[in-house]
Design a protein around this motif. Structure first.
Motif, PDB file in Angstrom:
ATOM      1  N   ASP A   5       0.821  -1.218   0.000  1.00 53.72           N
ATOM      2  CA  ASP A   5       0.000   0.000   0.000  1.00 53.72           C
ATOM      3  C   ASP A   5       0.853   1.266   0.000  1.00 53.72           C
ATOM      4  O   ASP A   5       0.477   2.266  -0.639  1.00 53.72           O
ATOM      5  CB  ASP A   5      -0.952   0.025   1.203  1.00 53.72           C
ATOM      6  N   GLU A   6       1.971   1.247   0.691  1.00 55.66           N
ATOM      7  CA  GLU A   6       2.863   2.410   0.717  1.00 55.66           C
ATOM      8  C   GLU A   6       3.487   2.645  -0.666  1.00 55.66           C
ATOM      9  O   GLU A   6       3.645   3.786  -1.099  1.00 55.66           O
ATOM     10  CB  GLU A   6       3.920   2.247   1.781  1.00 55.66           C
ATOM     11  N   VAL A   7       3.849   1.572  -1.338  1.00 57.18           N
ATOM     12  CA  VAL A   7       4.420   1.689  -2.675  1.00 57.18           C
ATOM     13  C   VAL A   7       3.370   2.257  -3.639  1.00 57.18           C
ATOM     14  O   VAL A   7       3.647   3.194  -4.391  1.00 57.18           O
ATOM     15  CB  VAL A   7       4.943   0.327  -3.205  1.00 57.18           C
ATOM     16  N   ILE A   8       2.172   1.709  -3.594  1.00 58.43           N
ATOM     17  CA  ILE A   8       1.108   2.200  -4.471  1.00 58.43           C
ATOM     18  C   ILE A   8       0.810   3.666  -4.201  1.00 58.43           C
ATOM     19  O   ILE A   8       0.677   4.469  -5.121  1.00 58.43           O
ATOM     20  CB  ILE A   8      -0.169   1.330  -4.327  1.00 58.43           C
ATOM     21  N   GLY A   9       0.800   4.046  -2.926  1.00 62.40           N
ATOM     22  CA  GLY A   9       0.583   5.448  -2.563  1.00 62.40           C
ATOM     23  C   GLY A   9       1.686   6.350  -3.070  1.00 62.40           C
ATOM     24  O   GLY A   9       1.438   7.467  -3.529  1.00 62.40           O
TER      25      GLY A   9
END
Length: 152
Positions: free
Chosen positions: A145-149
């Protein structure tokens, strides 16, 4: 899917051998097991991409016969052609393929990003050992999720 939407190249690395594994060096127990079990043989069920993770049009496919995605493959050629120096690495065998690829990538000057919840291995202890120790020294360990964000 988010990488494709943003034009970030998606590279699949598949471990494949030909039937009987000609040219495959049996210098480690992991490799001996592959031969003993007739695993990862091109064209067989065991070498197919996981359902839902098959290469899509425009994706790159790199084939390997070692633990690292760099050794004897076209990975670096693809990355240079795409003008990339940051890799988001996910997949199977956190403590083997993912770790070996991250270590070599860091040595080569690439920024290695490892979303730990996008990786797996044989058991939680091996995964945690790799993520909590080895990877901390060679990669940015994060979550999917952090990467996608961060890509947004």
């Amino acid at each position: 899917a988010r990488c494709r939407e943003l034009g970030v190249p998606v590279i699949h690395v598949h471990f494949l051998v030909h039937p009987g594994a000609p040219g495959f060096t049996l210098n480690a127990p992991l490799f001996e097991g592959l031969l003993d079990e007739s695993a990862m043989v091109r064209g067989t069920w065991g070498a197919r991409a996981v359902d839902g993770l098959e290469p899509q049009p425009g994706d790159h496919v790199v084939e390997k016969m070692r633990m690292s995605a760099w050794e004897g493959t076209s990975l670096e050629t693809v990355l240079k052609a795409e003008g990339r120096d940051i890799l988001i690495e996910t997949g199977a065998w956190t403590n083997m393929s993912i770790e070996h690829t991250a270590r070599t990538g860091a040595d080569k000057g690439y920024v290695m990003v490892i979303p730990e919840d996008g990786c797996s291995t044989m058991n939680a202890d091996w995964h945690r050992a790799s993520i909590d120790y080895a990877m901390q020294n060679v990669a940015l360990v994060t979550k999917v999720d952090e990467v996608i964000g961060a890509l947004a």
